[in-house]
Design an enzyme around this catalytic site. Structure first.
Site, short mmCIF file in Angstrom:
data_model
loop_
_atom_site.label_atom_id
_atom_site.label_comp_id
_atom_site.label_asym_id
_atom_site.label_seq_id
_atom_site.Cartn_x
_atom_site.Cartn_y
_atom_site.Cartn_z
N CYS A 1 0.78 -1.17 0.15
CA CYS A 1 -0.01 -0.18 0.19
C CYS A 1 0.88 1.38 -0.05
O CYS A 1 1.34 1.83 1.05
CB CYS A 1 -0.72 0.01 1.39
SG CYS A 1 -2.01 1.58 1.42
N CYS B 1 -0.49 4.10 1.93
CA CYS B 1 -0.33 3.99 3.54
C CYS B 1 1.21 4.07 3.90
O CYS B 1 1.67 4.92 5.08
CB CYS B 1 -0.69 2.53 4.12
SG CYS B 1 -2.03 1.84 3.23
N ASP B 2 2.15 3.51 3.09
CA ASP B 2 3.49 3.62 3.67
C ASP B 2 4.47 4.23 2.85
O ASP B 2 5.70 4.32 3.30
CB ASP B 2 3.96 1.96 3.59
CG ASP B 2 2.91 0.99 4.57
OD1 ASP B 2 2.72 1.73 5.64
OD2 ASP B 2 2.94 0.01 4.40
#
Ligand code: NAP
Length: 313
Positions: free
Chosen positions: A132, A135-136
Site C-alpha cells: 500500500c 499507507c507506507d
C-alpha cells in the site's frame, strides 16, 4: 435469529456495526481469524481524519471495535464458509460457530492484496515490504523503492511514490505492460521512474537494517541480479474475499460485488455490501468506513420497511 449479521471487521464492517448498534438493531459481527482487516498489517495510519499525530492501524481498528461494543454490537469469531440467500431468513454456515440466521446481512469481507510468494517477502512485510503506497510511501522519503507489477495499480503506485522516493524502479515480469495507456504514459513521462522489464522477482533480500533489495531473473538472458532498494511495493492486484458467497451475489468478472450505484444494495434485497469487497478503485480506510455507514443506513431502512410490511399483513 438476528436482525443483522455483519461479516468482516475492517473499517467498513465496524462502521456499519457502530451505526446499527446505535440504532438499536443489535448487530452480530462475525470476525475472522485475523480481525481488523488490512489496516492491521500496516504500521501507522496518518491519513485517517481526526488523528493529527497519526494512529497505529491496529489501534484504530481496536478503537472502532470498542465503539461498536459500547452501543451493543456483539462479536463472534468464525469464518463464514457458505451462505444461503435463496430464502428468508438468510442462513450462514460459520466455521467455529455453526449455523446462523438473519433477516439482513452486510458483507464487508474486504479484499486481500496479492503477494508474490517469494522467499523473504512475508518476513519483511512492514519492514520494507508493503502492498500500500498510500499507507507506507511517506516512510520512504529520499529512499530507493521498487514497485512490482505491470497493471494500473503498479503505475499508480510508482507515480505516487516518486513524491517521496529518490528513485522508483518498476519491475515487471514481461516486456509488455497490462496497464492502460494513459497510466503507462504518465509513468513513462516521470523521470524518477526507471524500468526493469522482463524480470521475474525471486527473493526479497534483507539487509542489516531494512532491505538490501530484490533479487530478480532477467528473462531474456536467464541471469540473476540484485536490484538495490530500501522498500519493495508489491502491486500485483487484489483478490476480493467473495468465494464463500458461492455465486449467489452478483459480482464483476474479478469477483468484486456489484452494488446499485449510490447505494450498498446487492442483487438480493436485504443483503448489502461495503468496503473493499465492492470497491477496487479507492480502497482507503476512510472510504471503506463511509461505505459502511451507507450500508448501515440502507440496512436500517430495509428492516424498518420489512417491519412495516409485517404489521400491515
Ligand atoms: P492487474 O490489472 O490484474 O495487474 C496485475 C499485474 O501484476 C499484472 O501486470 C501482472 O502481470 C502482475 N502480476 C500478477 N501476479 C504476478 C506475480 N505472481 N509475479 C509478478 N507479477 C505478477 O491488477 P491491478 O493493477 O491491481 O488492477 C486491478 C483493476 O483495478 C484493473 O481493472 C485496473 O484497471 C483497476 N485500477 C484502476 C486504477 C485507476 O484507474 N486509477 C488504479 C488501480 C487499479 P502480467 O501482466 O504478466 O499478468
Amino acid at each position: 435469529m438476528h436482525k443483522t449479521i455483519i461479516i468482516g471487521t475492517g473499517p467498513a464492517g465496524l462502521t456499519a456495526a457502530i451505526y446499527l448498534a446505535r440504532a438499536n438493531m443489535e448487530p452480530l459481527v462475525i470476525e475472522g481469524w485475523q480481525p481488523g482487516g488490512q489496516l492491521t498489517t500496516t504500521t501507522e495510519v496518518e491519513n485517517f481524519p481526526g488523528f493529527p499525530e497519526g494512529i497505529l492501524g491496529s489501534e484504530l481498528m481496536s478503537n472502532m471495535r470498542k465503539q461498536a461494543q459500547r452501543f451493543g454490537a456483539t462479536f463472534k469469531t468464525g469464518s463464514v464458509r457458505s451462505v444461503d440467500f435463496s430464502k428468508r431468513p438468510f442462513t450462514l454456515e460459520v466455521e467455529g460457530i455453526g449455523q446462523l440466521q438473519a433477516e439482513s446481512v452486510i458483507i464487508s469481507t474486504g479484499a486481500s492484496a496479492k503477494y508474490l510468494g517469494i522467499p523473504g517477502e512475508q518476513d519483511n512485510v512492514g519492514r520494507g515490504v508493503s502492498t500500500c503506497a498510500t499507507c507506507d510511501g511517506f516512510f520512504f522519503r529520499g529512499k530507493k523503492i521498487i514497485v512490482v507489477g505491470g497493471g494500473d495499480s503498479a503505475m499508480e503506485e510508482a507515480s505516487f511514490l516518486t513524491r517521496f522516493a529518490s528513485e522508483v524502479r518498476l519491475v515487471h515480469r514481461r516486456e509488455e505492460l497490462r496497464a492502460s495507456k494513459i497510466m503507462q504514459d504518465r509513468a513513462r513521462e516521470n523521470e524518477k521512474i526507471t524500468w526493469s522489464l522482463n524480470r521475474t522477482p525471486l527473493e526479497v533480500v534483507p539487509g542489516d537494517i531494512g532491505l538490501k533489495g530484490l533479487r530478480v531473473r532477467n528473462n531474456e538472458t536467464g541471469e540473476e541480479e540484485l536490484l538495490e532498494a530500501d522498500g519493495v511495493f508489491v502491486a500485483i492486484g487484489h483478490t476480493p474475499n467473495t468465494g464463500f458467497l458461492g455465486g449467489q451475489i452478483t459480482t464483476d468478472e474479478q469477483g468484486y460485488i456489484l452494488v446499485k450505484p449510490g447505494t450498498s444494495e446487492t442483487n438480493i434485497p436485504g443483503v448489502f455490501a461495503c468496503g473493499d469487497v465492492q470497491d477496487k478503485i479507492y480502497r482507503q480506510a476512510i472510504t471503506a468506513a463511509g461505505s459502511g455507514c451507507m450500508a448501515a443506513l440502507d440496512c436500517e431502512r430495509y428492516l424498518e420497511a420489512q417491519a412495516h410490511e409485517a404489521v400491515k399483513a
